[in-house]
Design an enzyme around this catalytic site. Structure first.
Site, PDB file in Angstrom:
ATOM      1  N   LYS A  49       4.310 -40.462  40.951  1.00  0.00           N
ATOM      2  CA  LYS A  49       4.749 -40.736  39.727  1.00  0.00           C
ATOM      3  C   LYS A  49       4.801 -39.359  39.148  1.00  0.00           C
ATOM      4  O   LYS A  49       5.770 -38.927  38.560  1.00  0.00           O
ATOM      5  CB  LYS A  49       3.864 -41.421  38.820  1.00  0.00           C
ATOM      6  CG  LYS A  49       3.899 -42.945  39.214  1.00  0.00           C
ATOM      7  CD  LYS A  49       2.706 -43.713  38.643  1.00  0.00           C
ATOM      8  CE  LYS A  49       2.947 -45.176  39.189  1.00  0.00           C
ATOM      9  NZ  LYS A  49       1.794 -46.016  39.155  1.00  0.00           N
ATOM     10  N   GLN A  93      -3.564 -47.088  36.225  1.00  0.00           N
ATOM     11  CA  GLN A  93      -3.518 -47.636  37.696  1.00  0.00           C
ATOM     12  C   GLN A  93      -4.499 -48.687  37.959  1.00  0.00           C
ATOM     13  O   GLN A  93      -5.546 -48.480  37.675  1.00  0.00           O
ATOM     14  CB  GLN A  93      -3.373 -46.524  38.535  1.00  0.00           C
ATOM     15  CG  GLN A  93      -3.058 -46.785  39.889  1.00  0.00           C
ATOM     16  CD  GLN A  93      -1.563 -47.152  40.315  1.00  0.00           C
ATOM     17  OE1 GLN A  93      -0.795 -46.516  39.548  1.00  0.00           O
ATOM     18  NE2 GLN A  93      -1.135 -48.163  41.088  1.00  0.00           N
ATOM     19  N   ASP A 118       3.904 -50.105  31.072  1.00  0.00           N
ATOM     20  CA  ASP A 118       3.998 -51.003  32.160  1.00  0.00           C
ATOM     21  C   ASP A 118       4.320 -52.270  31.693  1.00  0.00           C
ATOM     22  O   ASP A 118       4.614 -53.280  32.235  1.00  0.00           O
ATOM     23  CB  ASP A 118       2.374 -51.460  32.582  1.00  0.00           C
ATOM     24  CG  ASP A 118       2.159 -50.403  33.695  1.00  0.00           C
ATOM     25  OD1 ASP A 118       3.109 -50.359  34.916  1.00  0.00           O
ATOM     26  OD2 ASP A 118       0.996 -49.971  34.007  1.00  0.00           O
TER      27      ASP A 118
HETATM   28  N1  GUN Z   1      -0.713 -51.183  40.628  1.00  0.00           N
HETATM   29  C1  GUN Z   1       0.206 -51.739  41.577  1.00  0.00           C
HETATM   30  N2  GUN Z   1       1.262 -51.656  40.718  1.00  0.00           N
HETATM   31  C2  GUN Z   1       1.124 -51.407  39.369  1.00  0.00           C
HETATM   32  C3  GUN Z   1       1.816 -51.169  38.210  1.00  0.00           C
HETATM   33  O1  GUN Z   1       3.077 -51.369  38.211  1.00  0.00           O
HETATM   34  N3  GUN Z   1       1.241 -50.672  37.316  1.00  0.00           N
HETATM   35  C4  GUN Z   1      -0.139 -50.454  37.225  1.00  0.00           C
HETATM   36  N4  GUN Z   1      -0.534 -50.081  36.281  1.00  0.00           N
HETATM   37  N5  GUN Z   1      -0.790 -50.480  38.305  1.00  0.00           N
HETATM   38  C5  GUN Z   1      -0.314 -50.955  39.365  1.00  0.00           C
END
Ligand code: GUN
Length: 282
Positions: A49, A93, A118
């Site tokens: 990211k 996350q 998200d």
């Molecule tokens: N963990 C796995 N996929 C995601 C996601 O799309 N967003 C977040 N915040 N955590 C994750």
């Protein structure tokens, strides 16, 4: 043989479009990523990211909290980021480390809905249900984007989604429904799942079990999208779909890695740009 959907290429194009827009803005969009604990898979995602933000001209901050930081410290950090004008998007996350009494729901609810890149907050989830949204969750939106790029239209098609998670299965089924697909969601309690899958014109698998979708379950000419990110016995990344056999039956197929994964990250960049615009940045 199926056409292999090139998620990397589509993601690159999507990120380039974001970069083109941020270049012209007088204030840069900003994304804060929070990682709690030292789960190696989460670390890989978070590093990805950061790189995406650099490519897209998005300012980024990363917060690594120790696994035992506690719910209170995590909520305080979210409160601080909610109040920070240089931050437009906040991503915590998931999953949070097990065994420390974290309450994921409370964390999701605490993020300002206008910074919820998200699209996990119930306010945003509700807006998606009625088709009036600012953000779509990254993975299901990435899948729709890939289908659009390859001119795969769900309208009038039998769409089968395997898995009913809040992150993928449920919102994915809603997005297909918005686009006039006839949608069935299968899950662990679905009897005769194979029979349902065999009817799918568009099959989207988000289960997390290597090899659960085999060629005999796929209707000839079906579109097969593999959302899963598993590791097989040899430790190699793989999806739910037995790629080698299914590619001989399907019309389109996504590889793992290089399919949906890069698109998920590209949509996060798009959502951060959208959030910045919502906050009046231009
Ligand atoms: N963990 C796995 N996929 C995601 C996601 O799309 N967003 C977040 N915040 N955590 C994750």
């Amino acid at each position: 043989m199926a056409t292999i959907i090139d998620g990397k290429a589509v993601a690159q194009k999507t990120k380039a479009a974001v970069a083109e827009e941020t270049k012209r803005m007088s204030q840069r969009p900003g994304l804060a990523v929070i990682i709690v604990g030292d789960d190696p898979a989460s670390r890989v995602y978070v590093n990805g990211k950061r790189k995406d933000c650099e490519e897209c001209g998005i300012y980024s901050e990363e917060y690594t909290l120790p696994a035992d930081a506690g719910q209170k410290a995590l909520l305080e950090l979210i409160d601080a980021l909610n109040a920070q004008d240089n931050i437009d998007g906040i991503l915590c996350q998931l999953p949070l480390p097990a065994g420390y009494d974290y309450d994921e729901k409370e964390v999701i609810y605490r993020i300002d809905p206008s910074k919820d890149v998200d699209a996990f907050h119930p306010f945003n989830v509700g807006r998606i249900m009625i088709g009036d949204y600012d953000f779509l969750p990254c993975t299901p939106a990435g899948v729709m984007h890939l289908m659009d790029e390859y001119q795969i239209n769900p309208e009038g098609k039998r769409c089968v989604v395997l898995g009913r998670s809040n992150i993928v299965g449920k919102p994915q089924s809603m997005l297909l429904l918005h686009r006039h697909g006839t949608v069935t969601v299968c899950h662990s309690r679905t009897p005769n799942m194979e029979e349902v899958v065999r009817e799918a014109d568009i099959l989207i698998s988000a289960v997390g079990k290597p090899g659960i979708v085999t060629a005999d379950m796929v209707k000839p000419g079906a579109v097969v999208i593999d959302v899963a990110m598993n590791r097989n016995e040899a430790g190699k990344l793989c999806g739910d779909v037995d790629f080698e056999s299914v590619q001989k039956v399907a019309s389109y197929i996504t590889p793992v890695p290089g399919g949906v994964g890069p698109m998920t990250r590209a949509v996060l960049m798009k959502n951060t740009l959208t959030a910045a615009k919502l906050h009046g940045k231009h």
